[in-house]
Design a protein around this motif. Structure first.
Motif, PDB file in Angstrom:
ATOM      1  N   VAL A 106      -9.237  -1.161  93.954  1.00 41.78           N
ATOM      2  CA  VAL A 106      -8.920  -0.349  95.129  1.00 41.78           C
ATOM      3  C   VAL A 106      -9.639   1.004  95.060  1.00 41.78           C
ATOM      4  O   VAL A 106      -9.839   1.570  93.985  1.00 41.78           O
ATOM      5  CB  VAL A 106      -7.391  -0.130  95.223  1.00 41.78           C
ATOM      6  N   ALA A 124      -2.913   1.374 100.466  1.00 37.69           N
ATOM      7  CA  ALA A 124      -3.872   0.437 101.054  1.00 37.69           C
ATOM      8  C   ALA A 124      -3.140  -0.832 101.456  1.00 37.69           C
ATOM      9  O   ALA A 124      -2.129  -1.201 100.842  1.00 37.69           O
ATOM     10  CB  ALA A 124      -4.999   0.114 100.063  1.00 37.69           C
ATOM     11  N   ARG A 174      -2.936   3.738  95.835  1.00 36.46           N
ATOM     12  CA  ARG A 174      -4.289   4.273  95.724  1.00 36.46           C
ATOM     13  C   ARG A 174      -4.370   5.427  94.736  1.00 36.46           C
ATOM     14  O   ARG A 174      -5.434   6.015  94.542  1.00 36.46           O
ATOM     15  CB  ARG A 174      -4.796   4.721  97.095  1.00 36.46           C
ATOM     16  N   THR A 245      -5.108   2.224 104.572  1.00 36.14           N
ATOM     17  CA  THR A 245      -6.546   1.981 104.594  1.00 36.14           C
ATOM     18  C   THR A 245      -6.800   0.587 104.038  1.00 36.14           C
ATOM     19  O   THR A 245      -5.910  -0.033 103.447  1.00 36.14           O
ATOM     20  CB  THR A 245      -7.321   3.004 103.744  1.00 36.14           C
ATOM     21  N   SER A 246      -8.011   0.102 104.232  1.00 34.20           N
ATOM     22  CA  SER A 246      -8.407  -1.141 103.580  1.00 34.20           C
ATOM     23  C   SER A 246      -8.636  -0.858 102.092  1.00 34.20           C
ATOM     24  O   SER A 246      -8.683   0.291 101.663  1.00 34.20           O
ATOM     25  CB  SER A 246      -9.680  -1.700 104.221  1.00 34.20           C
ATOM     26  N   ASN A 249     -11.402   1.346 101.507  1.00 31.69           N
ATOM     27  CA  ASN A 249     -11.294   2.587 102.282  1.00 31.69           C
ATOM     28  C   ASN A 249     -12.355   2.663 103.372  1.00 31.69           C
ATOM     29  O   ASN A 249     -12.796   3.746 103.745  1.00 31.69           O
ATOM     30  CB  ASN A 249     -11.402   3.829 101.377  1.00 31.69           C
TER      31      ASN A 249
END
Length: 556
Positions: A106, A124, A174, A245-246, A249
């Motif tokens: 991540v 995330a 994260r 977020t993915s 990011n």
């Protein structure tokens, strides 16, 4: 030759062989007595040596050397800092089998200290979700005793656990996060302070708190402050919309929050128990927050539509440019054909001239030269026609490709602008919601046309000052004016340490009010009017208290 030896120089092993096995008794010094043989003290004191064990340990700690197993490490120095759990670590006493997948890859954030549970980009989200809460609940329900003990960590009855688990949302940390872990030991959950590494998959509750570790099912409650880690501060009200977020990011993931089904809703507390959410927030601020939320939802919809149009135009631009490249290649081939036809026509013309000059005349040769010249001229005309058509087609295709790329550029600009507007509107909505939430513990803001006391004379109606959601402002960097302000009145924009970057709003320093009152003044942040010169002392005092409380709500 006679050999002399010193009888005192007897080897220890030889002496031991003569003496045979020897049993030793208890130690001859006070303290705990250990079983078994005890070696005798040395016959002579050994040479003094400098202690090195402590230095070795200190050196290892200074070098950052740690020991441990199965993914956990502990500092050799023996400090009280919590242990750091790496990703995919179940521990010696897991509550359940893993029902989620950690993501050590991540994109992390450089954040420490306290972070609100609804901070944009703090967590995330993955597709599919990082945790399967249904699989977790099935494992808990298979052991009723463990199910009841698990619910007790959060002050819940066993019957309340399924609804509570269903209200949790799967996320991936994260940043290193300090929590209180609860491994299951000897039929009970035991508190253990730890720091979860970034990439750990957890379930968070309706207030943004890590609540369950997905790799072992252990309950999680708030942790103490730890160096290099964050501590999650729960929101005071249920989160209605998360901004994740993915994993890499690369994009924002907006997910709706879930309600809190606990009998007494509230964030988690160490040792179980809940807190009660304020039940009666200021209705004026609640209405304002609802309007801000509606504006933010519309702005997000506009941004989504703009992005979809830009993506569609990007495909069209690629198609047009590909066709333009193809036709440019055909034009090049037509130019080559025309060049070859011209060369052939010139050669055929020269052959005919030579045939006509030949003596004696050769009618057959002349006829053949004339036929070749006619064919060469026909090809020359055809090649020229094809060249003209290919040139026109290539020019038209190139113009169409340029137009498509220009449209794409404009659409991309609009999409970015709309996304910035939506982001600002969402931050404004969040701020308005926080103000409404904070007002639950303060006197309610009364509309300007409502008297302070039914028994007191009614104060003259004062015009309402424009609120943050009514004042048009220009979004920085976009050049576009929107009806929803970036930040409410009385606040300024700042940058979040977690997102990259995300606008947030903080309260401006309170300015001293003038000594005289105005019949048209208003509190601005709450909409309650100031007392007028003709109002009664009781009404003026009540209005001042309401104004002060409203200002405190804004500052908070």
């Amino acid at each position: 030759m006679t050999t002399y030896s010193d009888p005192r120089a007897v080897h220890h092993h030889a002496a031991q062989q003569h003496r045979g096995p020897q049993q030793f008794g208890p130690q001859g010094f006070p303290g705990q007595q250990f079983r078994g043989p005890v070696p005798p003290p040395p016959a002579a004191p050994l040479p003094r040596r400098r202690p090195v064990a402590g230095k070795i340990v200190a050196g290892l700690v200074a070098a950052g050397l740690v020991v441990g197993g199965a993914g956990a490490w502990f500092a050799l120095s023996g400090a009280s800092s919590p242990a750091v759990q790496a990703t995919s670590f179940a521990g010696a006493n897991p509550t359940t089998d893993p029902f989620g997948t950690d993501h050590a890859e991540v994109a992390t954030v450089a954040a420490t200290g306290e972070q609100s549970g609804d901070t944009a980009g703090l967590y995330a989200a993955t597709t599919p979700p990082a945790c399967d809460d249904a699989a977790f609940l099935a494992q808990l329900q298979a052991d009723p005793a463990k199910l009841a003990a698990w619910g007790g960590v959060f002050g819940l009855q066993a019957a309340d656990v399924p609804a509570f688990v269903n209200s949790l949302s799967p996320v991936v940390l994260r940043a290193a996060t300090s929590v209180t872990d609860h491994p299951f030991r000897e039929g009970a959950f035991v508190e253990e302070p730890v720091v979860l590494s970034a990439g750990t998959a957890v379930l968070v509750n309706s207030y943004g708190e890590p609540t369950v570790k997905c790799f072992n099912g252990n309950p999680l409650t708030p942790g103490a402050a730890a160096s290099g880690a964050i501590t999650v501060v729960p929101t005071q009200r249920v989160i209605t919309q998360y901004r994740f977020t993915s994993i890499d990011n690369s994009r924002v993931v907006v997910i709706a929050g879930k309600p809190d089904p606990k009998p007494q809703p509230g964030p988690n507390k160490p040792g179980g128990g809940t807190t009660t959410t304020p039940a009666k927030p200021d209705p004026v601020l609640v209405a304002r927050a609802a309007e801000a939320k509606k504006a933010a939802e519309q702005a997000r919809k506009d941004a989504t539509d703009s992005r979809e149009r830009a993506d569609s135009l990007a495909i069209n631009a690629k198609v047009f440019r590909s066709e333009a490249d193809r036709l440019a290649g055909l034009r090049t081939a037509a130019e080559q054909r025309a060049t070859a036809a011209n060369t052939a026509a010139v050669a055929a013309q020269n052959d005919l001239a030579a045939a006509l000059r030949a003596f004696p005349p050769n009618p057959a040769r002349v006829a053949q030269a004339q036929a070749r010249l006619a064919a060469a001229k026909s090809e020359q005309v055809g090649a020229a026609t094809a060249l003209i058509k290919a040139g026109n087609d290539a020019l038209t295709a190139d113009q169409e490709a340029d137009t498509a790329e220009s449209q794409l550029k404009n659409a991309e600009s609009k999409a970015r602008n709309d996304e910035n507007v939506a982001k600002a509107a969402e931050e404004a909505a969040k701020k308005a919601e926080e103000e409404a939430e904070a007002s639950a513990t303060k006197p309610a803001t009364k509309p300007a046309d409502e008297p302070e006391d039914p028994k007191a004379p009614e104060a003259p109606e004062a015009p309402k000052a424009p609120g943050a959601d009514e004042k048009a402002q220009t979004v920085a960097g976009t050049g576009t004016t929107t009806s929803t302000a970036t930040c409410p009145v009385g606040t300024t924009a700042t940058v979040s340490p977690v997102t990259d970057p995300a606008a947030q709003c903080t309260a401006e320093p309170t300015k001293p009010e003038p000594a005289t009152t105005s019949s048209t003044g208003s509190t601005g942040s709450t909409g309650s009017s100031e007392s007028t010169e003709g109002g009664s002392p009781e009404s003026s005092s009540s209005e001042s208290a309401s104004e002060t409380s409203s200002q405190e709500s804004t500052d908070n």
